[in-house]
Design an enzyme around this catalytic site. Structure first.
Site, PDB file in Angstrom:
ATOM      1  N   SER A  25       0.830  -1.200   0.000  1.00  0.00           N
ATOM      2  CA  SER A  25       0.000   0.000   0.000  1.00  0.00           C
ATOM      3  C   SER A  25       0.863   1.248   0.000  1.00  0.00           C
ATOM      4  O   SER A  25       2.054   1.206   0.291  1.00  0.00           O
ATOM      5  CB  SER A  25      -0.955   0.005   1.195  1.00  0.00           C
ATOM      6  OG  SER A  25      -0.262   0.448   2.330  1.00  0.00           O
ATOM      7  N   LYS A  26       0.236   2.317  -0.351  1.00  0.00           N
ATOM      8  CA  LYS A  26       0.882   3.615  -0.521  1.00  0.00           C
ATOM      9  C   LYS A  26       1.681   4.013   0.730  1.00  0.00           C
ATOM     10  O   LYS A  26       2.666   4.729   0.639  1.00  0.00           O
ATOM     11  CB  LYS A  26      -0.235   4.620  -0.819  1.00  0.00           C
ATOM     12  CG  LYS A  26       0.191   5.925  -1.399  1.00  0.00           C
ATOM     13  CD  LYS A  26       0.285   5.901  -2.920  1.00  0.00           C
ATOM     14  CE  LYS A  26       0.970   7.161  -3.412  1.00  0.00           C
ATOM     15  NZ  LYS A  26       2.234   6.987  -4.043  1.00  0.00           N
TER      16      LYS A  26
END
Ligand code: GLU
Length: 485
Positions: free
Chosen positions: A257-258
């Protein structure tokens, strides 16, 4: 002719919701490689039925990014093909026709339940700790009643009639047989009240009509798998082969994820990750070649990639490994090619370098240490602005800063004898080393202060290539400055 007829056909079917996630790049790459390793077709289909999530320009961007890394489609919305349209919103008539067919054969039914009723039903199920699912009220409606209400203009969705008991066994090429209990399956919506199909319906119809031979998709779609297979059966169609690609996890075992860093291919390209590195790295996210070869070009992959090297266990995303590959491919570049690639990064940092040979000299100072193209800016910082440093830095081992300055003074006199024409790495090296030898002094006693004077840094490229990159005038100026520091 038979050969062409039997060509395998694989598709990449993204939803145009924004940038290209690394997981999608991997899915596109594996799809491409499986197709190309068997001389098959690589098809792009845009799954844009969820209009709320659509981002304008996403499709063009995706085609551009995949082209940048070397993946070209054989069929798709941008290049056409025999089985179009390749954008789902262009196929609404097809879905309607096929959904009506399911109604006629009794494999699906209209559901007229209002959103209020469904909300109440779900709340009751939740309170009862039951899994949320449609209670099949409208499944009991007679065909005549259903037709009458539809003709009267009542709003409805179309649902699939799922088996109510028994098991559904499906076959995944990587996992073998997987059994699902029919009792766990919901009578899923196939067509919404606005005439837009759900993923389940559109995906199955398109894969069938586009003659897709192998479906490659992320294993987050495994729960949909029995539903897809039941839908193929409802249509009396032969299902394609399914390959659910293993998840990609971060090093801690969580979702990519970011929060842990970049997840979009565009971000990596912008920082100067090379297509070759992104391809090589992504290919090994779940594919295990028979030999332990680490370096793979797209051309080699197209020949060697095969289903037998794929496993079902999750792949681990290791950002350091990507840096390793990128560094490797950066070092493979000729100076001239690397200079062209680095130019825009220096320009963006406000440091345009017009002369190609000068730029090549700068790049040669950084090539060994670059992990990504953008590193050129930091690694050549000292060329554009000499960092402030303290005279202590000029000292080396037993050589005091004062003696270092004396050495610089005599070295400077020597360097001044070298003309601008001869001011290149090899000549400087040959001349200065011979001069030190002649004086029977230690190389370090001269080269350390010279290097620090030129770069202002404790760690930096060597003195001769730096002097060559800076040029005669600037080098002598920096040495003079060091003497006065
Ligand atoms: N549109 C789906 C997605 O973006 C496609 C999944 C599939 O390949 O069937 O994940």
């Amino acid at each position: 002719m038979l050969f062409f007829k039997n060509k395998i056909r694989l598709r990449f079917a993204p939803s145009p919701t924004g940038f290209l996630h690394l997981g999608s790049l991997r899915a596109a790459l594996f799809t491409y490689l499986l197709a190309k390793s068997r001389k098959g077709r690589f098809i792009l289909r845009i799954e844009d039925t969820d209009q709320k999530r659509e981002v304008s320009g996403a499709t063009d961007n995706l085609i551009k990014v995949l082209r940048t890394v070397g993946l070209e489609f054989d069929e798709g919305p941008h290049c056409g093909g025999k089985y179009g349209p390749y954008i789902q919103t262009g196929r609404l008539g097809i879905y309607k026709q096929q959904a009506d067919r399911l109604l006629q054969t009794g494999q699906a039914y209209r559901c007229f339940c209002s959103p209020e009723r469904l909300t109440k039903m779900r709340a009751a199920q939740e309170a009862d700790k039951q899994p949320p699912r449609y209670d099949r009220l409208c499944r009991e409606l007679s065909v005549a009643e259903s037709d009458r209400r539809a003709a009267a203009g009542d709003s409805f969705v179309i649902r699939q009639k799922m088996p109510t008991n028994g098991e559904v066994t499906v076959f995944d090429e990587l996992r073998g047989n997987i059994k699902f209990s029919a009792a766990d399956l919901d009578d899923q919506v196939l067509m919404k009240s606005d005439g837009i199909p759900t993923y389940q319906l559109a995906n199955v119809i398109d894969d069938h009509l586009m003659k897709i031979s192998h479906v490659t998709r992320g294993d987050e779609w495994l729960p949909s798998f029995p539903k897809n297979i039941l839908l193929y059966r409802a249509f009396a169609w032969t299902a394609p082969k399914f390959i659910h690609l293993p998840l990609i996890l971060n090093k801690e075992g969580g979702k990519l994820s970011k929060r842990q860093g970049d997840v979009f291919v565009e971000d990596y390209l912008a920082k100067g990750y090379l297509p070759e590195a992104l391809i090589n790295f992504s290919a090994l996210l779940g594919w295990h070649p028979k030999n332990d070869k680490e370096i793979w070009s797209l051309k080699e992959l197209k020949k060697e990639f095969s289903l037998s090297g794929l496993g079902a266990s999750p792949a681990i995303f290791d950002a350091e490994k990507l840096d390793y590959y990128n560094g490797y491919y950066i070092r493979q570049k000729s100076l001239s090619a690397l200079a062209d690639l680095c130019r825009p990064y220096l320009e963006a940092a406000g440091r345009p370098v017009k002369e190609k040979d000068k730029l090549e000299k700068y790049v040669s100072l950084a090539q060994d240490r670059m992990k990504k193209l953008i590193d050129i800016v930091e690694l050549t910082d000292f060329i554009f602005a000499l960092p402030d440093y303290n005279s202590e830095l000029l000292g080396w081992k037993t050589l005091t800063p004062e003696s270092a300055k004396n050495n610089l003074q005599i070295l400077k006199t020597e360097l001044e004898k070298i003309t601008a024409e001869k001011w290149n790495k090899d000549y400087l090296e040959k001349t200065v080393l011979a001069w030190i030898k002649n004086r029977q002094e230690k190389n370090g006693d001269h080269l350390w202060p010279m290097r620090v004077a030129l770069t202002g840094l404790k760690n930096s490229p060597g003195p001769f290539e730096t002097a060559a990159a800076l040029g005669r005038e600037e080098s002598l100026k920096r040495i003079a400055k060091a003497i006065k520091i």
